[in-house]
Design a protein around this motif. Structure first.
Motif, short mmCIF file in Angstrom:
data_model
loop_
_atom_site.label_atom_id
_atom_site.label_comp_id
_atom_site.label_asym_id
_atom_site.label_seq_id
_atom_site.Cartn_x
_atom_site.Cartn_y
_atom_site.Cartn_z
N LEU A 44 1.00 12.51 2.56
CA LEU A 44 0.85 11.87 3.87
C LEU A 44 2.13 11.15 4.25
CD1 LEU A 44 -2.63 10.12 3.35
CD2 LEU A 44 -2.23 12.26 4.57
N VAL A 45 2.29 10.90 5.53
CA VAL A 45 3.32 9.97 6.00
C VAL A 45 2.60 8.66 6.31
CG1 VAL A 45 4.77 11.81 6.90
CG2 VAL A 45 3.09 10.73 8.41
N VAL A 53 -2.09 10.56 -4.04
CA VAL A 53 -1.77 10.56 -2.62
C VAL A 53 -0.28 10.28 -2.50
CG1 VAL A 53 -2.18 9.53 -0.36
CG2 VAL A 53 -4.07 9.75 -2.00
N MET A 54 0.51 11.32 -2.28
CA MET A 54 1.95 11.14 -2.16
C MET A 54 2.28 10.62 -0.76
SD MET A 54 3.27 14.52 -4.20
CE MET A 54 1.90 15.53 -3.64
N LEU A 55 3.15 9.63 -0.71
CA LEU A 55 3.50 8.99 0.55
C LEU A 55 5.00 9.06 0.75
CD1 LEU A 55 2.18 7.38 2.92
CD2 LEU A 55 2.90 5.31 1.73
N GLY A 56 5.43 9.70 1.83
CA GLY A 56 6.86 9.84 2.07
C GLY A 56 7.14 10.06 3.54
N GLY A 57 8.36 10.47 3.82
CA GLY A 57 8.74 10.74 5.20
C GLY A 57 9.33 9.57 5.93
N ALA A 58 8.94 8.36 5.54
CA ALA A 58 9.42 7.14 6.18
C ALA A 58 9.08 5.96 5.28
CB ALA A 58 8.79 6.97 7.56
N PRO A 59 9.81 4.86 5.41
CA PRO A 59 9.47 3.67 4.62
C PRO A 59 8.09 3.14 4.99
CG PRO A 59 11.68 3.49 5.57
CD PRO A 59 11.03 4.66 6.23
N ALA A 60 7.32 2.76 3.99
CA ALA A 60 6.00 2.18 4.24
C ALA A 60 6.11 0.66 4.26
CB ALA A 60 5.02 2.62 3.15
N TRP A 61 5.29 0.02 5.07
CA TRP A 61 5.34 -1.43 5.17
C TRP A 61 4.39 -2.07 4.15
CZ3 TRP A 61 4.23 2.24 8.67
CH2 TRP A 61 2.91 2.39 9.11
N PHE A 121 -3.91 19.69 -1.11
CA PHE A 121 -4.66 19.55 0.13
C PHE A 121 -3.63 19.22 1.21
CE2 PHE A 121 -7.29 17.84 3.40
CZ PHE A 121 -8.56 18.37 3.22
N CYS A 122 -3.34 20.19 2.05
CA CYS A 122 -2.22 20.08 2.98
C CYS A 122 -2.67 19.75 4.40
CB CYS A 122 -1.40 21.37 2.98
SG CYS A 122 0.06 21.32 4.04
N VAL A 123 -2.24 18.59 4.90
CA VAL A 123 -2.51 18.21 6.29
C VAL A 123 -1.21 18.12 7.09
CG1 VAL A 123 -4.63 16.97 5.69
CG2 VAL A 123 -2.45 15.74 5.75
N LEU A 124 -0.10 18.45 6.45
CA LEU A 124 1.20 18.40 7.11
C LEU A 124 1.62 19.80 7.56
CD1 LEU A 124 2.96 15.99 4.59
CD2 LEU A 124 2.21 15.43 6.91
N PRO A 125 2.40 19.91 8.61
CA PRO A 125 2.80 21.23 9.12
C PRO A 125 3.58 22.02 8.08
CG PRO A 125 3.34 19.50 10.71
CD PRO A 125 2.95 18.80 9.44
N LEU A 126 3.30 23.30 7.99
CA LEU A 126 3.97 24.16 7.03
C LEU A 126 5.44 24.36 7.37
CD1 LEU A 126 1.17 26.82 6.52
CD2 LEU A 126 1.96 25.16 4.82
#
Length: 458
Positions: A207-208, A231-239, A158-163
Motif C-alpha cells: 500500500l501507499v 503490509v508493505m508501505l512505500g511510495g511516500a513518507p508515512a506520517w 494481494f495486489c491493489v496497486l496498478p500493474l
C-alpha cells in the motif's frame, strides 16, 4: 525466455490467479506470443503495454518477454502531454491498450530496441517521463533478495496497486516466479467492501500511505488488514499518526524504501521490528548495498546524514535508450543515514520533488502546463504537508486578471496532465518572491501557503 510459456502451462490447473480467469490469460498469452514472434524476425519488437485490464496486461507482458521483445510499460491514464513525451522518445511496432495514432510524432527519432528489456516508466528532474531499463534478471534479482530477506520460498500477493507501477508489477513477479498465489483487486473495490474470501494470513499486500489512511476510516477494513502476514508501505513518507494507528491495530506493517530504478524495495523494516516501536526503512536487502556519502564523496559514518548511493543486482541498466557504462553506484536525491545496527533512516530529499499519494510529481512540469494556459503571469508549484496524501500539490500563482478562477485554469489542464498532478490547492498572490538570479524562494512560499490555508479553515 520461451520457457515462460511452458511454466504458464505447467501451472494452468492451479489456483495461482485468484478471482481472475487464468485459462483466459493462458489462451491470450499464447495468441499474443505467436503474433509477436511472427513480426519479430529482423529486430526485436518495441511493444507498448497500456492495458487497463489485469488479465490483458499480464498476457501481453508475459508474451512480450517470452518473445524477447522490448517491453514499454505505460500508464493508460496519461494525458496528451505525457503521451507526446512518449511519442518523442519511442517508435513502437505495437501498442496495446492505446491507439497508435495517439503516440505518433512527425519528428520522432528512431531509437533502436534493446533486446530482452523491460522498460518501466519513471520521472526525471524536469518531470519528463523516462523509462528505466530492466530485464527479467534484474526483476528476479529483486524477488530473490525479498525471499532471502524474509526467509520464505513462496510469496502470495494481494495486489491493489496498478500493474504499470513497479510496486504492482513486482507483486506479480514475486508470486509468479516463486509459485505463489496472486490476487488482483482494484483498490476502489476493496474500499467498497468487495473482499475475496481467502486466508489472508498467508498473503502480502503493498500500500501507499494514502490507501492505508483510507482503510483506517472503515473499522471492518482495518480488521481485514490486520489479518495479512505483512503490509508493505512505500511510495511516500508515512506520517507518525498513521504509523501509531497501525501499531494500535496490530497491523503487521513493513515500511519500505525503493524506487523504479531498483525494481522496488531495497530496504524494509520487518513487521516484528515495527510492532515493537521502531520506525525507519529497515535493513538493506541481501541483493543491494547502500552507502551514505558526504557531498565531497567521502563515506559517512554511522548516524551521519548524507546522500544515498545504491548498488544492487536489481538496479536499472540505464534510461532508454542509453545503457550506463561502468556504473559503480546509483546516486539518488534522497538524504538519510544508516544507524549502528544497519537500519536505514530517510530524512529528506535534495530536490523539489513532491510525493503525493505515492506518485512522484515534479513542479517544473506542472508550472509549464499552467503557464501554457496563458491565464497566469507567473506560478510556482510546491508540496504542502498533508495527512491523507503525504504532500498536497499547491499552486501559488499571479492571475492575468482578477476574475480568473482556479476552476478556469484547471479546465485548461484536464487533458494536459494526469489528475494526480493537478494542484489540489490554488493560492492567488500579487508577486512571487525571487532573488536577483530569479530563483523562487520556496521556503517563503511554504509559509505563505500554510498561512493562507490555515486562515481559510478558520
Amino acid at each position: 525466455m520461451a520457457q515462460l510459456l511452458d511454466y504458464l502451462n505447467h501451472i494452468k490447473n492451479t489456483d495461482w490467479l485468484i478471482c481472475k480467469n487464468s485459462a483466459e490469460l493462458i489462451q491470450l498469452t499464447e495468441k499474443l506470443y505467436l503474433e509477436f514472434k511472427k513480426y519479430n524476425q529482423d529486430l526485436p519488437l518495441k511493444i507498448i503495454i497500456a492495458e487497463r485490464d489485469p488479465v490483458r496486461f499480464l498476457a501481453a507482458f508475459i508474451a512480450a518477454c517470452a518473445a524477447k521483445s522490448s517491453v514499454f510499460i505505460c500508464n493508460p491514464d496519461w494525458g496528451i502531454q505525457e503521451w507526446s513525451q512518449v511519442a518523442n522518445l519511442l517508435q513502437p511496432n505495437i501498442a496495446l491498450g492505446v491507439e497508435i495514432e495517439q503516440i505518433k510524432s512527425e519528428n520522432t527519432p528512431f531509437n533502436p530496441p534493446i533486446p530482452n528489456s523491460i522498460m518501466i516508466p519513471t520521472g526525471g528532474s524536469s518531470g519528463n517521463i523516462k523509462f528505466a531499463i530492466h530485464t527479467w534478471d534484474t526483476l528476479t534479482a529483486s524477488v530473490q533478495g525479498f525471499t532471502e530477506y524474509f526467509q520464505i520460498q513462496t510469496v502470495n500477493s494481494f495486489c491493489v496497486l496498478p500493474l504499470y507501477h513497479v510496486s504492482g508489477l513486482m507483486q506479480f513477479m514475486r508470486s509468479f516466479t516463486t509459485g505463489g498465489q496472486l490476487v488482483i483487486a482494484p483498490f476502489k473495490e476493496i474500499e467498497a467492501g468487495h473482499i475475496p474470501q481467502i486466508n489472508y494470513q498467508n498473503f502480502y499486500i503493498s500500500l501507499v500511505p494514502t490507501q492505508l489512511q483510507r482503510l483506517f476510516g472503515n473499522p471492518q477494513l482495518t480488521q481485514w488488514l490486520s489479518q495479512f502476514q505483512m503490509v508493505m508501505l512505500g511510495g511516500a513518507p508515512a506520517w507518525e499518526e498513521l504509523l501509531e494507528k497501525a501499531r494500535f491495530h496490530q497491523i503487521r506493517l513493513a515500511p519500505t524504501y525503493g524506487m523504479t530504478e531498483t525494481a522496488s524495495q531495497i530496504a524494509t523494516l520487518k513487521p516484528d521490528d515495527f510492532l515493537t516501536g521502531q520506525f525507519n526503512s529497515g535493513q538493506v536487502l541481501p541483493h543491494a548495498k547502500i552507502t551514505i556519502r558526504h557531498p565531497n564523496g567521502d563515506i559517512a559514518k554511522a548516524n551521519q546524514i548524507g546522500n544515498i548511493h545504491i548498488q544492487a543486482s536489481s538496479l536499472t541498466l540505464g534510461y532508454y535508450p542509453n545503457c550506463w557504462e561502468n556504473q559503480d553506484s546509483f546516486a539518488v536525491d534522497d538524504l538519510g543515514f544508516l544507524d549502528h545496527a544497519g537500519y536505514l533512516h530517510i530524512v529528506g530529499r535534495n530536490s523539489d520533488k513532491i510525493i503525493s499519494g505515492g506518485e512522484n510529481i515534479y513542479p517544473m512540469e506542472i508550472e509549464a502546463a499552467i503557464r501554457k494556459t496563458n491565464l497566469v503571469v507567473d506560478v510556482c508549484v510546491i508540496g504542502i504537508p498533508n495527512k491523507e496524501w503525504g504532500q498536497a500539490v499547491t499552486a501559488l500563482y499571479i492571475p492575468n486578471h482578477a476574475d480568473i478562477s482556479p476552476q478556469a485554469i484547471k479546465l485548461n489542464l484536464q487533458h494536459q496532465l494526469s489528475k494526480f498532478k493537478v494542484p489540489k490547492y490554488w493560492i492567488p498572490i500579487t508577486n512571487l518572491p525571487r532573488n536577483i538570479q530569479g530563483k523562487v524562494n520556496r521556503q517563503k512560499l511554504q509559509q505563505i501557503a500554510q498561512e493562507f490555508l490555515a486562515n481559510s479553515e478558520n
